[in-house]
Design an enzyme around this catalytic site. Sequence first.
Site, PDB file in Angstrom:
ATOM      1  N   GLU A 142       0.855  -1.203   0.000  1.00  0.00           N
ATOM      2  CA  GLU A 142       0.000   0.000   0.000  1.00  0.00           C
ATOM      3  C   GLU A 142       0.884   1.243   0.000  1.00  0.00           C
ATOM      4  O   GLU A 142       1.740   1.398   0.864  1.00  0.00           O
ATOM      5  CB  GLU A 142      -0.926  -0.005   1.211  1.00  0.00           C
ATOM      6  CG  GLU A 142      -1.757   1.250   1.367  1.00  0.00           C
ATOM      7  CD  GLU A 142      -2.562   1.600   0.128  1.00  0.00           C
ATOM      8  OE1 GLU A 142      -2.339   2.708  -0.424  1.00  0.00           O
ATOM      9  OE2 GLU A 142      -3.389   0.770  -0.305  1.00  0.00           O
TER      10      GLU A 142
ATOM     11  N   LEU B 206      -4.087   2.360   4.417  1.00  0.00           N
ATOM     12  CA  LEU B 206      -4.931   1.176   4.396  1.00  0.00           C
ATOM     13  C   LEU B 206      -6.403   1.590   4.400  1.00  0.00           C
ATOM     14  O   LEU B 206      -6.783   2.556   5.045  1.00  0.00           O
ATOM     15  CB  LEU B 206      -4.633   0.290   5.603  1.00  0.00           C
ATOM     16  CG  LEU B 206      -3.296  -0.456   5.584  1.00  0.00           C
ATOM     17  CD1 LEU B 206      -3.075  -1.163   6.923  1.00  0.00           C
ATOM     18  CD2 LEU B 206      -3.248  -1.464   4.437  1.00  0.00           C
TER      19      LEU B 206
ATOM     20  N   LYS C  77     -20.315   9.386   4.537  1.00  0.00           N
ATOM     21  CA  LYS C  77     -21.481   9.017   5.345  1.00  0.00           C
ATOM     22  C   LYS C  77     -21.452   9.714   6.697  1.00  0.00           C
ATOM     23  O   LYS C  77     -22.504  10.078   7.251  1.00  0.00           O
ATOM     24  CB  LYS C  77     -21.541   7.498   5.538  1.00  0.00           C
ATOM     25  CG  LYS C  77     -21.577   6.714   4.247  1.00  0.00           C
ATOM     26  CD  LYS C  77     -22.584   7.267   3.244  1.00  0.00           C
ATOM     27  CE  LYS C  77     -22.279   6.845   1.830  1.00  0.00           C
ATOM     28  NZ  LYS C  77     -21.159   7.497   1.190  1.00  0.00           N
TER      29      LYS C  77
ATOM     30  N   SER D  28     -23.852  14.232 -11.777  1.00  0.00           N
ATOM     31  CA  SER D  28     -24.929  13.855 -10.854  1.00  0.00           C
ATOM     32  C   SER D  28     -25.049  12.351 -10.689  1.00  0.00           C
ATOM     33  O   SER D  28     -26.148  11.817 -10.571  1.00  0.00           O
ATOM     34  CB  SER D  28     -26.270  14.424 -11.340  1.00  0.00           C
ATOM     35  OG  SER D  28     -26.711  13.721 -12.496  1.00  0.00           O
ATOM     36  N   GLY D  29     -23.904  11.669 -10.677  1.00  0.00           N
ATOM     37  CA  GLY D  29     -23.928  10.289 -10.236  1.00  0.00           C
ATOM     38  C   GLY D  29     -24.087  10.271  -8.727  1.00  0.00           C
ATOM     39  O   GLY D  29     -24.422  11.285  -8.105  1.00  0.00           O
ATOM     40  N   ALA D  30     -23.823   9.127  -8.118  1.00  0.00           N
ATOM     41  CA  ALA D  30     -24.014   9.016  -6.671  1.00  0.00           C
ATOM     42  C   ALA D  30     -23.179  10.044  -5.912  1.00  0.00           C
ATOM     43  O   ALA D  30     -23.657  10.669  -4.956  1.00  0.00           O
ATOM     44  CB  ALA D  30     -23.660   7.599  -6.216  1.00  0.00           C
TER      45      ALA D  30
ATOM     46  N   ALA E  32     -17.502  16.146 -10.070  1.00  0.00           N
ATOM     47  CA  ALA E  32     -17.873  14.778  -9.674  1.00  0.00           C
ATOM     48  C   ALA E  32     -18.300  14.021 -10.922  1.00  0.00           C
ATOM     49  O   ALA E  32     -19.438  13.582 -11.053  1.00  0.00           O
ATOM     50  CB  ALA E  32     -18.995  14.806  -8.639  1.00  0.00           C
TER      51      ALA E  32
ATOM     52  N   HIS F   6     -44.552  -5.334  10.990  1.00  0.00           N
ATOM     53  CA  HIS F   6     -45.312  -4.075  10.953  1.00  0.00           C
ATOM     54  C   HIS F   6     -45.158  -3.362  12.297  1.00  0.00           C
ATOM     55  O   HIS F   6     -45.186  -4.003  13.341  1.00  0.00           O
ATOM     56  CB  HIS F   6     -46.788  -4.369  10.692  1.00  0.00           C
ATOM     57  CG  HIS F   6     -47.662  -3.143  10.783  1.00  0.00           C
ATOM     58  ND1 HIS F   6     -47.744  -2.223   9.773  1.00  0.00           N
ATOM     59  CD2 HIS F   6     -48.468  -2.705  11.787  1.00  0.00           C
ATOM     60  CE1 HIS F   6     -48.583  -1.261  10.137  1.00  0.00           C
ATOM     61  NE2 HIS F   6     -49.033  -1.536  11.363  1.00  0.00           N
TER      62      HIS F   6
END
Length: 487
Positions: free
Chosen positions: A41, A45, A58, A187-189, A275, A451
């Site tokens: 690497e 990592l 996220k 405008s992809g993800a 992007a 439910h």
Amino acid sequence: MSSPLQQERDRFDVVVIGGGPGGYVAGIRAAQHGLKVAVVERADLGGVCANWGCIPTKAMLHGADVAHAIDTASEYGFGVTQNSFDMAGLVTFSRKVVSRLTTGIAGLLSANGVEVIPGTAYIPAKGHVQVTSDAGVRDVRADHIIVATGARPRSIPGVTPDGDRIWTSTDALRPETRPASLLVIGSGAIGVEFASLYRDLGSEVTLVEYADRILPVEDAEVSAFVAKQFTARGIRVEVGARIASVVASEGGVETVFTTAQGAEVTVVSERVLVATGISPNSEGLGLEELGAEISRGFITTDAHCRTTVAGIYAIGDVAGGPCLAHKASHEALICVDTIAGEPHVVPLERDFVPGCTYSRPQVASIGYTEQQAKEKGRTINVGRFDLSGNGKAIALGEPTGFVKTVFDAETGELLGAHLVGPEVTEMIQGLGIARSLEATAESLAEVVFAHPTVSEAIHESVLDSMGRALHWPPRRPAAAPAVGVPV
């Protein structure tokens, strides 16, 4: 000449080049097979995913959700106001998340006996890897070499990210301050997530897309729905737009583009985020000199991740799409199990790798869109259920979205599923499991869904594909006979 001890130290069964979600998983899996393994690497990592992609975005998007919760708190009886916002605090939170995960990856590799070799790899010959670092050059040998070098953000002609006014996705994860305005190209993800993120944090956002709709790989209904939701949130959405120029200055960035209608538009924003996809990291490895087939930068592989050179394999983004971390990790298992001689290694169905976009609203999908299924000559049954009819979604205050399922009309085979709404990224795996177990519309209709849950919308969508939806107006002829009347 190196000593016999040094030669033994530098001899491995498997050398993996790249420590991202494909590479480190390949290292762990190979060690589980009892093989001697090294992972090379050159940076950190975890790769882009853990350091500058999936995970930190996220964490940042969670901060955006908190901002949205504060803005809408009065609807739930809370008198909360957002008195201040510190961008540096959110960035610090995301970096702490990254640090925790990358430390964990290092620990896992160590616990499995995988040696991590820092540096940049080059393959001068089959079975031979040279690793160059500040400490010098180390030559290692291995019967099997797995290339898992990933990809990097791609720009567009005439637009050069500078880390200041013109950003890549990496730059967008570490701003010193929140930009007052942001124009996102693509405008992809990735583009959609950052547009959603910065809008919730208070930036004025413009989203510009060359294709005729945003999220162009998604089902057309999904694209239209998200565009409508973004517009309602104050995000300016321009599709069918061609970028003419992007010029940065001390005062901001001037972007000129031509709309789908042919009008020339100029937008001045504090920052621009490019992007527009990724470029594979396949150059500089010596692969072409060895005879490996490479197409548009992506390494060509067979169903078991083998390249056209014996003993050399490729997994993850560098081996082609879908360029997703979980696809890389799964290919790692396929590749290493093949090397280890495991019987009945099942190849990856690339068309059925789930995709998730963590914007507001969230998007998740698997398999074919309705249009793709038709183009493949399938006779289909399509089910759809709107979250405005889902009790849990209403209780969450997020009754906007839908579940769409596509089945083969003759066999009941699940061909595709497309979800938009709250936490649908946590729901898509249920449909992935259904596909893996060869569930049909009939068998899914018999599943008992708990439910109240948002996932009940999946059940209703399946029932709708069969003309049996319970909580949605039936799709039957207007002159259908009344119940109990003989026909």
